[in-house]
Motif scaffolding. Sequence first.
Motif, mmCIF file in Angstrom:
data_model
loop_
_atom_site.group_PDB
_atom_site.id
_atom_site.type_symbol
_atom_site.label_atom_id
_atom_site.label_comp_id
_atom_site.label_asym_id
_atom_site.label_seq_id
_atom_site.Cartn_x
_atom_site.Cartn_y
_atom_site.Cartn_z
ATOM 1 N N TYR A 74 -2.912 6.780 -14.200
ATOM 2 C CA TYR A 74 -1.580 6.369 -13.764
ATOM 3 C C TYR A 74 -1.055 7.155 -12.568
ATOM 4 O O TYR A 74 -0.027 6.808 -11.996
ATOM 5 N N THR A 75 -1.747 8.223 -12.194
ATOM 6 C CA THR A 75 -1.272 9.042 -11.067
ATOM 7 C C THR A 75 -1.892 8.640 -9.731
ATOM 8 O O THR A 75 -1.435 9.077 -8.680
ATOM 9 N N LYS A 76 -2.908 7.782 -9.731
ATOM 10 C CA LYS A 76 -3.700 7.574 -8.503
ATOM 11 C C LYS A 76 -2.955 6.808 -7.405
ATOM 12 O O LYS A 76 -3.234 7.002 -6.219
ATOM 13 N N ASP A 77 -2.018 5.940 -7.779
ATOM 14 C CA ASP A 77 -1.324 5.128 -6.762
ATOM 15 C C ASP A 77 0.136 5.532 -6.562
ATOM 16 O O ASP A 77 0.920 4.768 -5.983
ATOM 17 N N LEU A 78 0.487 6.735 -6.991
ATOM 18 C CA LEU A 78 1.888 7.149 -6.944
ATOM 19 C C LEU A 78 2.474 7.132 -5.532
ATOM 20 O O LEU A 78 3.653 6.854 -5.355
ATOM 21 N N GLU A 79 1.666 7.428 -4.535
ATOM 22 C CA GLU A 79 2.173 7.577 -3.166
ATOM 23 C C GLU A 79 2.098 6.298 -2.339
ATOM 24 O O GLU A 79 2.369 6.304 -1.147
ATOM 25 N N LYS A 80 1.735 5.187 -2.933
ATOM 26 C CA LYS A 80 1.506 3.954 -2.174
ATOM 27 C C LYS A 80 2.775 3.322 -1.589
ATOM 28 O O LYS A 80 2.716 2.560 -0.633
ATOM 29 N N GLY A 81 3.918 3.598 -2.203
ATOM 30 C CA GLY A 81 5.157 3.012 -1.706
ATOM 31 C C GLY A 81 5.363 1.581 -2.192
ATOM 32 O O GLY A 81 4.595 1.067 -3.019
ATOM 33 N N VAL A 82 6.397 0.931 -1.653
ATOM 34 C CA VAL A 82 6.782 -0.385 -2.165
ATOM 35 C C VAL A 82 6.791 -1.472 -1.092
ATOM 36 O O VAL A 82 7.200 -2.606 -1.367
ATOM 37 N N ARG A 83 6.349 -1.145 0.119
ATOM 38 C CA ARG A 83 6.402 -2.132 1.202
ATOM 39 C C ARG A 83 5.655 -3.408 0.822
ATOM 40 O O ARG A 83 4.494 -3.374 0.426
#
Length: 472
Positions: free
Chosen positions: A243-252
């Motif tokens: 669950y931590t791998k995509d934390l920084e992807k943002g919401v764009r």
Amino acid sequence: MYTVSELSKMLKDKKISSVEVTTEYLAKIDAKDKEIEAFLLVTKEEAMEAAKLADATIAAGNATTLTGIPCAIKDNMCTKGIRTTCGSKMLEDFIPEYDAFVIKKLKAAETVMLGKLNMDEFAMGSSNENSHFHITKNPKNLERVPGGSSGGSAAAVAADMAVFTLGSDTGGSIRQPASFCGVVGMKPTYGSISRNGLVAFASSFDQIGPLTHTVKDSAMVLNAIVGHDKGDSTSRVYKYEDYTKDLEKGVRGLKLAVPKEYLEGDAIQAEVKEAIVAAIKEYEKMGAVVKKVSMPSLKLALPAYYVISSAEASSNLSRFDGVRYGYRTDDYENIEDLYKKSRSEGFGAEVKRRIMLGTFALSAGYYDAYYKKAVEVRALIKQEFDEVFKDSSAIISPVAPTTAYKLGQKTKNPLEMYMGDIYSVPVNIAGVPAISIPCGVDSEELPIGMQLIGNMFSEALLYQIANAYEAR
């Protein structure tokens, strides 16, 4: 204050030992909990022993991300050899002979359990005022409720008396106290965390989840406790991701839905609505596409929930009869008298209210009119969620219509207190995941929570969306 991610790195780098940090948190509990009363039991000896074992594991280079981290557990999860009361006189002296599945998971990760946390009796309540033992106060304002039923779990994190805690969520019991206390609370997909060893309130709604300081912490804890359990027939076989791998992807580019039913009407406090609207605008600035949707069946969720959950409570709590375990009255004439007096004396008012409501809804002549209708409404609500998620990544809503109210303010009017669950119960009805994250404060500096709701098994995406707002 330590976060899970910070402390995990400090322990692995040997900048601090688990014994040192555990001693520090036990001192915090001694200093603060006299006022807040989040704990029902502090397990000092067991905690120090676990901390020593964790330090040995860290020294050997075999640590997990949670090894040596002090946590605390809501008192409706069975802990072998350690009292588990569910906040009730009925189980005041109950000591389980086994660990709940989630406790085994935490032990395997070599966390340090500091103690068991206060709760509304058998998880029935929204304010933590239904505990048999004492009332937990909100650390943000001691004259306010911390929310419920996992009020002790939220208060312990908010007061920094544990790095993280576990709660259970039947109709909002993780998210609402997280909102009231200004922490992060995750209600995962139904069946993703085993209920084996969780004392049941309403079996088709109950779900364990973490309460933490940050979104990343929540993801780290959830990583450790999800998984299939063959001892729980509702446990899902699923390939759980990190669950931590995509934390920084943002919401764009993500599509976020806002049901108009959640922000209309007089139920919602003006400052809560303003905070949610402001958060929605922030998501738009970050590149998310926000659209309004309609979910007309949401207005039926609350009565459907209270009929079904009370019916299940009536069934689940029938085992507490004064014979096998739990409270037994001292004065009885025959077996029927034993049952009647043990249950009358052992259960509190709210538990008895829900047992009576559930028994009535299941009785001959009323089953079709109430229980069957409620189950049909449940299917309708799930259908509406499915429809929204065909074209949306997540739903944004308030967690609760108000901020934390004063102690005693709603105890004389149970229906008014039930209305506080209006935004949270549809999630449990549909079995989908939802997270509460802080999104502001009202004019009295009381926290306001925003709820992000996702499709089944979309926790990683919810964490990604929540983390983008938290980082902002």
